[in-house]
Design an enzyme around this catalytic site. Structure first.
Site, PDB file in Angstrom:
ATOM      1  N   LYS A 127      37.165  40.027  38.859  1.00 12.04           N
ATOM      2  CA  LYS A 127      37.438  41.390  39.322  1.00 12.04           C
ATOM      3  C   LYS A 127      38.511  42.053  38.565  1.00 12.04           C
ATOM      4  O   LYS A 127      38.393  43.216  37.976  1.00 12.04           O
ATOM      5  CB  LYS A 127      37.672  41.430  40.776  1.00 12.04           C
ATOM      6  CG  LYS A 127      36.384  41.070  41.877  1.00 12.04           C
ATOM      7  CD  LYS A 127      36.799  40.940  43.209  1.00 12.04           C
ATOM      8  CE  LYS A 127      35.479  40.949  43.897  1.00 12.04           C
ATOM      9  NZ  LYS A 127      35.734  41.077  45.334  1.00 12.04           N
ATOM     10  N   SER A 170      41.651  40.106  43.606  1.00  7.97           N
ATOM     11  CA  SER A 170      41.693  39.194  44.982  1.00  7.97           C
ATOM     12  C   SER A 170      40.183  39.138  45.499  1.00  7.97           C
ATOM     13  O   SER A 170      39.598  40.017  45.195  1.00  7.97           O
ATOM     14  CB  SER A 170      42.570  39.874  45.907  1.00  7.97           C
ATOM     15  OG  SER A 170      42.888  38.851  46.915  1.00  7.97           O
ATOM     16  N   ASP A 171      40.073  37.727  45.884  1.00  6.54           N
ATOM     17  CA  ASP A 171      38.812  37.696  46.514  1.00  6.54           C
ATOM     18  C   ASP A 171      39.015  36.735  47.538  1.00  6.54           C
ATOM     19  O   ASP A 171      39.626  35.938  47.555  1.00  6.54           O
ATOM     20  CB  ASP A 171      37.771  37.441  45.745  1.00  6.54           C
ATOM     21  CG  ASP A 171      36.388  37.403  46.336  1.00  6.54           C
ATOM     22  OD1 ASP A 171      35.929  38.663  46.396  1.00  6.54           O
ATOM     23  OD2 ASP A 171      35.545  36.627  46.704  1.00  6.54           O
ATOM     24  N   GLN A 172      38.236  36.739  48.711  1.00  2.00           N
ATOM     25  CA  GLN A 172      38.336  35.906  49.907  1.00  2.00           C
ATOM     26  C   GLN A 172      37.050  35.193  50.173  1.00  2.00           C
ATOM     27  O   GLN A 172      35.854  36.014  50.263  1.00  2.00           O
ATOM     28  CB  GLN A 172      39.001  36.467  51.018  1.00  2.00           C
ATOM     29  CG  GLN A 172      39.145  35.611  52.038  1.00  2.00           C
ATOM     30  CD  GLN A 172      39.478  36.553  53.447  1.00  2.00           C
ATOM     31  OE1 GLN A 172      38.866  37.235  53.960  1.00  2.00           O
ATOM     32  NE2 GLN A 172      40.991  36.210  53.520  1.00  2.00           N
ATOM     33  N   GLY A 179      41.766  33.960  46.840  1.00  2.63           N
ATOM     34  CA  GLY A 179      42.544  34.077  45.405  1.00  2.63           C
ATOM     35  C   GLY A 179      43.087  35.303  45.114  1.00  2.63           C
ATOM     36  O   GLY A 179      42.658  36.226  45.473  1.00  2.63           O
TER      37      GLY A 179
END
Length: 192
Positions: free
Chosen positions: A52, A68-70, A105
């Site tokens: 991203k 960020s990613d979840q 992350g």
């Protein structure tokens, strides 16, 4: 200090980043979030947070970009955003009485130099045993259709849990601020 960009269109992540009193621009990055074959939840969260940030680097060539990613996982099964009332109810019924791990992350990319630093926050959410009535009432009140795991822990969703284990409650909402401030400090961005 280089200008900050949040590589996300998420209102939840933007609200969290505002807590740090930093000026930033928000920009959605169109990244395919499909897991790779054999990829773990932790690997997926890390890969997507970096992807991203990298996806918008050409648009913001002299910036610090936050990605960020979840990924939520019930055992080896990934739990995405439900998208509908029916799917949210099914997800919560599946999670009732069980523990779900959330891998969030976080990365910061200096688009001028290509330097990228990243980390991951892991949080376990232990769900109470919930009745169908409780689940339906919760879903109808909160409409958590755009939230992985079908809840909003910052609101009424907290009542669904018996316990949360993790280092940063913000990570569960979508942006691990403790780890982010540590990464920003590496780029000489002091929050306080």
């Amino acid at each position: 200090m280089l200008p900050l960009v949040l590589a996300s269109g998420s209102q939840y992540r933007a609200e969290l980043l505002r807590k740090l009193h930093l000026n930033f621009i928000g920009c959605s990055s169109n990244v395919d979030e499909t897991p790779l074959s054999g990829e773990s939840a932790q690997q997926l969260a890390m890969r997507l947070s970096q992807a991203k940030a990298e996806a918008i680097a050409a648009t913001y060539p002299n910036h610090l970009i936050i990605g960020s990613d979840q990924v939520a996982a019930l055992g080896s099964r990934f739990l995405g955003k439900p998208g509908s009332r029916e799917q949210a109810i099914r997800q919560l019924q599946t999670q009732s009485g069980k523990s779900v791990r959330f891998y969030t992350g976080i990365c910061v990319l200096n688009s001028a130099t290509g330097q990228l630093l990243s980390d991951i926050d892991i949080c376990s959410v232990h769900f109470k045993t919930l009745s169908d009535r409780q689940i339906e009432r919760y879903v109808d009140l909160e409409k958590p259709f755009d939230c992985a795991g079908s809840f909003k822990s910052e609101n009424l969703g907290i009542a669904l849990f018996s316990k949360i284990e993790g280092d940063d409650p913000n990570a569960l909402i979508g942006l691990p601020l403790i780890k982010l401030t540590k990464l920003l400090a590496e780029f000489r961005v002091e929050v306080i």
